[in-house]
Motif scaffolding. Structure first.
Motif, mmCIF file in Angstrom:
data_model
loop_
_atom_site.group_PDB
_atom_site.id
_atom_site.type_symbol
_atom_site.label_atom_id
_atom_site.label_comp_id
_atom_site.label_asym_id
_atom_site.label_seq_id
_atom_site.Cartn_x
_atom_site.Cartn_y
_atom_site.Cartn_z
ATOM 1 N N ARG A 46 -3.305 24.815 1.772
ATOM 2 C CA ARG A 46 -2.593 25.064 3.023
ATOM 3 C C ARG A 46 -3.462 24.980 4.256
ATOM 4 O O ARG A 46 -3.054 24.489 5.286
ATOM 5 N N SER A 47 -4.700 25.492 4.117
ATOM 6 C CA SER A 47 -5.532 25.547 5.313
ATOM 7 C C SER A 47 -5.817 24.158 5.851
ATOM 8 O O SER A 47 -6.055 23.972 7.026
ATOM 9 N N TYR A 50 -2.969 22.823 8.630
ATOM 10 C CA TYR A 50 -2.836 23.112 10.054
ATOM 11 C C TYR A 50 -4.172 23.567 10.602
ATOM 12 O O TYR A 50 -4.908 24.286 9.962
ATOM 13 N N ALA A 52 -4.489 24.317 14.324
ATOM 14 C CA ALA A 52 -4.157 24.235 15.738
ATOM 15 C C ALA A 52 -4.803 25.332 16.575
ATOM 16 O O ALA A 52 -5.546 25.062 17.507
ATOM 17 N N THR A 53 -4.577 26.600 16.196
ATOM 18 C CA THR A 53 -5.029 27.706 17.048
ATOM 19 C C THR A 53 -6.313 28.308 16.511
ATOM 20 O O THR A 53 -6.794 27.941 15.438
ATOM 21 N N VAL A 55 -6.638 31.298 15.451
ATOM 22 C CA VAL A 55 -6.314 32.026 14.225
ATOM 23 C C VAL A 55 -6.378 31.081 13.032
ATOM 24 O O VAL A 55 -6.941 31.417 11.983
ATOM 25 N N ASP A 56 -5.840 29.879 13.205
ATOM 26 C CA ASP A 56 -5.887 28.900 12.116
ATOM 27 C C ASP A 56 -7.319 28.536 11.770
ATOM 28 O O ASP A 56 -7.666 28.363 10.604
ATOM 29 N N ILE A 58 -10.046 30.408 12.143
ATOM 30 C CA ILE A 58 -10.652 31.512 11.387
ATOM 31 C C ILE A 58 -10.115 31.494 9.962
ATOM 32 O O ILE A 58 -10.849 31.629 8.986
ATOM 33 N N TRP A 59 -8.813 31.299 9.869
ATOM 34 C CA TRP A 59 -8.155 31.270 8.559
ATOM 35 C C TRP A 59 -8.778 30.190 7.676
ATOM 36 O O TRP A 59 -9.129 30.424 6.521
ATOM 37 N N ASN A 60 -8.954 29.019 8.259
ATOM 38 C CA ASN A 60 -9.482 27.899 7.489
ATOM 39 C C ASN A 60 -10.919 28.133 7.056
ATOM 40 O O ASN A 60 -11.322 27.725 5.970
ATOM 41 N N PHE A 62 -12.221 31.014 6.248
ATOM 42 C CA PHE A 62 -12.225 31.893 5.079
ATOM 43 C C PHE A 62 -11.553 31.250 3.873
ATOM 44 O O PHE A 62 -11.726 31.692 2.755
ATOM 45 N N VAL A 140 -7.509 35.084 1.529
ATOM 46 C CA VAL A 140 -7.052 33.874 2.221
ATOM 47 C C VAL A 140 -7.089 32.667 1.280
ATOM 48 O O VAL A 140 -6.117 31.908 1.175
ATOM 49 N N LEU A 143 -4.286 32.898 -1.271
ATOM 50 C CA LEU A 143 -2.966 32.598 -0.698
ATOM 51 C C LEU A 143 -2.815 31.102 -0.483
ATOM 52 O O LEU A 143 -1.785 30.508 -0.807
ATOM 53 N N ASP A 144 -3.856 30.500 0.059
ATOM 54 C CA ASP A 144 -3.784 29.083 0.406
ATOM 55 C C ASP A 144 -3.638 28.190 -0.812
ATOM 56 O O ASP A 144 -3.060 27.117 -0.738
#
Lengths: 557, 177
Positions: A46-47, A50, A52-53, A55-56, A58-60, A62, A140, A143-144
């Motif tokens: 999933r990471s 997207y 874009a932001t 938050v994304d 940081i998410w990516n 991790f 993370v 989930l991804d």
């Protein structure tokens, strides 16, 4: 980012490697390899989808397995450095001087070690942040990967495209005489082998042990529960670790346990014989202790009673606290930790005539409750003017006490006898000659023995996080076992009405077990012999490049 | 678009919860050893103790008045020094609705009475024989003073010795309006 439209018409999210519907490889790399990478069943992580932001981003960060592995390695290295020198709680030095201890014993490196927090690693902010980041990474990344994988496994189609099947490691191609009979036979055999068989026209999918793919995710859930439990220790009420000193005869409120009181009735120290054994004596060890025991009574305040109100304490029970036999009550446990022998409890003095050594009588001073005046009944009496439990000298003529503990009791007495009705004043300190500040006395207080008492030290513990840690640990182990001892086996079969057969098989680990099943079903249904595409490097060396081939080892995600 | 928004919200929430958990852990560990059981503004735990004359003193009985609550011991030098100043200020403020209560930590009646007589203290002195009030108030080092306002809330916590001017200003602080 745009979706990828497969040749079959299905729209796949960006980053998908194998079409969700038919299984065609969607990447150039995938199209060129002989055996596709079946990790996460070809779904888009999933990471990667997207970015874009912030938050994304940081998410990516991790979500990356590389980042996760780096965090694990850093944590491991930090933890191993933490074992080089002893941790502060095991250092034999009083609390305020522990920092100096490291410098004194281990030099500059020791000082650095302590300053970096390596001497108290689990409570150091950077180590905690490291473990916390690892937790974020686990959550993370799981989930991804876990959610798309779950979706993909749940929505699996029976019929897959040829290009998908031909890129599996195990394939078989050939002819059979009766298409329907072959499919029926395969279904029967695979069902016998405890596979879950689904059919769709000329296609068949046999699947077994799908839950094995969830092992690593279950394992991660356990790990997160465990870490949560450790964190909860800091939440008030979950974790209590207090300590209390209590002398024989005293009743004290138990710290951390609201409304509970404990009375020390007696401390017992039993030893093995009186003599020291040769080895112990040479090592400076005293007589070996057999038993440390404190007989206590546990009390509770009545409901609604206030702190300080110890009038109507309700006796709960008597108990003997011994090493390894703590007092347990309401989730709390009191452990025997330490003891102190022979603290003064009562001192006896005789009032004697200095010249004749004749006694006028004896007074017994209970140090827990000294009286102002002791009447000897024969016209003589003794008054205590001042009592200092831990005498430390005079200041402006007043005797001072260092602590409230009777380590060095001293008294200022006024002694009255029929011979000296006005009274004589004497200052008596233990093991010292009396002082006579108001001139020479005829009488003196002669020490006539003492009674001692012992103190016990208890640790009060409560840890409500243990069930959470236990559940987390069990789930963790279940995940490990599922991921290690079970494997996900799949067989795709397509038999066209004209008898053309295409078969493919995949297993996420333990190819041997898959091949055994394949041998059985091939013989039974008269399928064309299968081949392992990784087995024949002499066939074409080009496609068996390292890196493109599916690893034989762990590929459980 | 809707999906993207939802994804952003979910990711933000998950990350925020995790960051909060880490922050809580680090903060909690750093303040673990110096945690004050009582926070300024929280309700002062009620208690009842007996003074040297056998009279009971219950904190909640002083509701509507300010309370100057002092924990002390005879062996504690700073406690000894501030006692006479406390007594003088007690006399000034007792008619203005500020009570003074000195809690001795588990010493003998003899020592406490002797001390009170020596300094001719007039405010009530109670003895916490079982240390349960000390435990409830999480008092470690002596002297420790808590100022409790007329509503029964902790207005200020002072550890260590106080000057007479400070004592006066603290009593002024919890004086009922």
């Amino acid at each position: 980012m745009e979706n990828i439209i497969c040749a079959c018409g299905h729209s796949n999210p960006y980053g998908t490697k194998l079409c969700e519907k038919c299984g065609r490889p969607l990447t150039e790399e995938g199209k060129q390899t002989k055996v596709v990478d079946m990790r996460y069943d070809g779904t888009a992580i999933r990471s990667k989808t997207y970015n874009a932001t912030i938050v994304d981003k940081i998410w990516n960060f991790f979500s990356s397995v590389k980042v996760g592995i780096a965090l694990i390695i850093i944590t491991l290295v930090a933890a191993s450095i933490g074992t080089i020198l002893p941790q502060a709680i095991y250092v034999n030095a009083p609390e305020p001087s522990k920092a100096e201890y490291y410098e004194k014993v281990y030099g500059v490196l020791g000082k650095l070690y302590n300053n970096l927090g390596l001497s108290n690693l689990y409570n150091t902010w950077w180590f905690q942040i490291l473990v916390g980041m690892l937790a974020i990474s686990i959550i993370v990344a799981s989930l991804d990967r876990g959610l798309p994988l779950h979706k993909s496994l749940k929505n699996q189609r029976v019929k897959r495209h040829e290009s998908f099947m031909k890129r599996q490691r195990i394939i078989a191609e050939g002819q059979v005489s009766n298409a329907d009979e072959t499919l029926d036979k395969v279904e029967k055999k695979m069902s016998e082998l405890k596979y879950n068989v689904r059919r769709d026209g000329s296609a068949l999918l046999a699947e077994r042990g799908r839950f094995a793919r969830y092992g690593p995710y279950i394992n991660h859930v356990g790990l997160i529960i465990f870490l949560t439990g450790v964190m909860l220790r800091l939440v008030p009420g979950f974790y209590v670790d207090e300590t209390i000193w209590i002398r024989e005869g005293e009743t004290r409120a138990i710290p951390g346990m609201d409304g509970y009181f404990i009375k020390n009735n007696k401390f017992i120290l039993e030893t093995h014989g009186e003599k020291q054994q040769g080895g112990e004596a040479s090592q400076g060890v005293n007589v070996m202790a057999k038993n440390y025991q404190t007989d206590i009574t546990l009390y509770k305040q009545p409901e609604g009673a206030l702190p300080g109100d110890s009038d109507n304490l309700e006796k709960l029970r008597d108990y003997s606290i011994r090493v390894n036999h703590p007092l347990k009550e309401n989730g709390f446990a009191l452990y025997q930790m330490n003891y102190r022998l022979n603290e003064l409890r009562q001192m006896n003095f005789n009032l004697v005539n200095k010249a004749s050594e004749e006694s006028q009588g004896q007074i017994k001073i209970d140090l827990t409750n000294p009286k102002k005046e002791y009447d000897l009944g024969n016209g003589s009496s003794v008054q205590i003017l001042v009592y200092t439990p831990d005498f430390s000298g005079f200041e402006n003529g007043e005797p001072q006490t260092k602590t409230s503990i009777p380590n060095n009791p001293a008294f200022l007495f006024r002694m009255k006898t029929p011979e000296t009705p006005k009274g004589e004043v004497s200052f008596v300190e233990i093991r010292k000659p009396p002082l006579e500040p108001l001139g020479e006395n005829k009488y003196r207080m002669k020490f006539a023995g003492a009674e001692m008492r012992n103190s016990s030290n208890f640790t009060i513990r409560k840890d409500s996080t243990i069930p959470i840690l236990f559940v987390g640990g069990v789930i963790f182990m279940i995940g490990v076992v599922i991921g290690s001892y079970w494997n996900h086996r799949r067989l795709w079969l397509q038999v066209d009405p004209d008898g053309r057969v295409l078969m493919a098989a995949h297993v996420n680990k333990n190819m041997f077990s898959m091949k055994k099943d394949l041998d059985t079903v091939t013989t039974f249904a008269g399928l064309p012999p299968y081949r392992d595409q990784l087995d024949k490097p002499e066939d074409d060396n080009k496609s068996a490049k390292p890196g493109t081939k599916e690893k034989e080892g762990d590929n459980t995600l | 678009m809707e999906k993207k928004k939802k994804r952003l919200v979910i990711r933000t929430i998950i990350l925020a919860v995790l960051v909060f958990a880490i922050g809580y852990t680090v903060y909690g560990t750093a303040t673990k050893d110096k945690v004050e059981l009582l926070a300024v503004g929280s309700k002062a735990p009620d208690f009842t103790l007996v003074d040297l004359n056998g009279e009971k003193h219950k904190l909640s009985d002083y509701k509507g008045q300010g309370v100057f609550l002092n924990f002390w011991g005879t062996w504690c030098k700073p406690c000894e020094k501030e006692m006479p100043a406390m007594d003088r200020q007690y006399k000034v403020f007792k008619d203005q609705g500020v009570q003074t209560l000195a809690v001795n930590i588990a010493q003998t009646d003899f020592e406490v009475q002797n001390f009170v007589d020596r300094y001719e203290l007039t405010f009530p002195v109670v003895i916490d024989k079982t240390k349960s009030v000390q435990t409830a108030y999480n008092v470690g080092n002596l002297p420790a003073t808590l100022l409790i306002d007329p509503d029964g809330k902790v207005a200020k916590i002072i550890t260590g010795e106080m000057t007479e001017a400070k004592i006066a200003s603290y009593m002024e602080l919890v004086k009922p309006k």
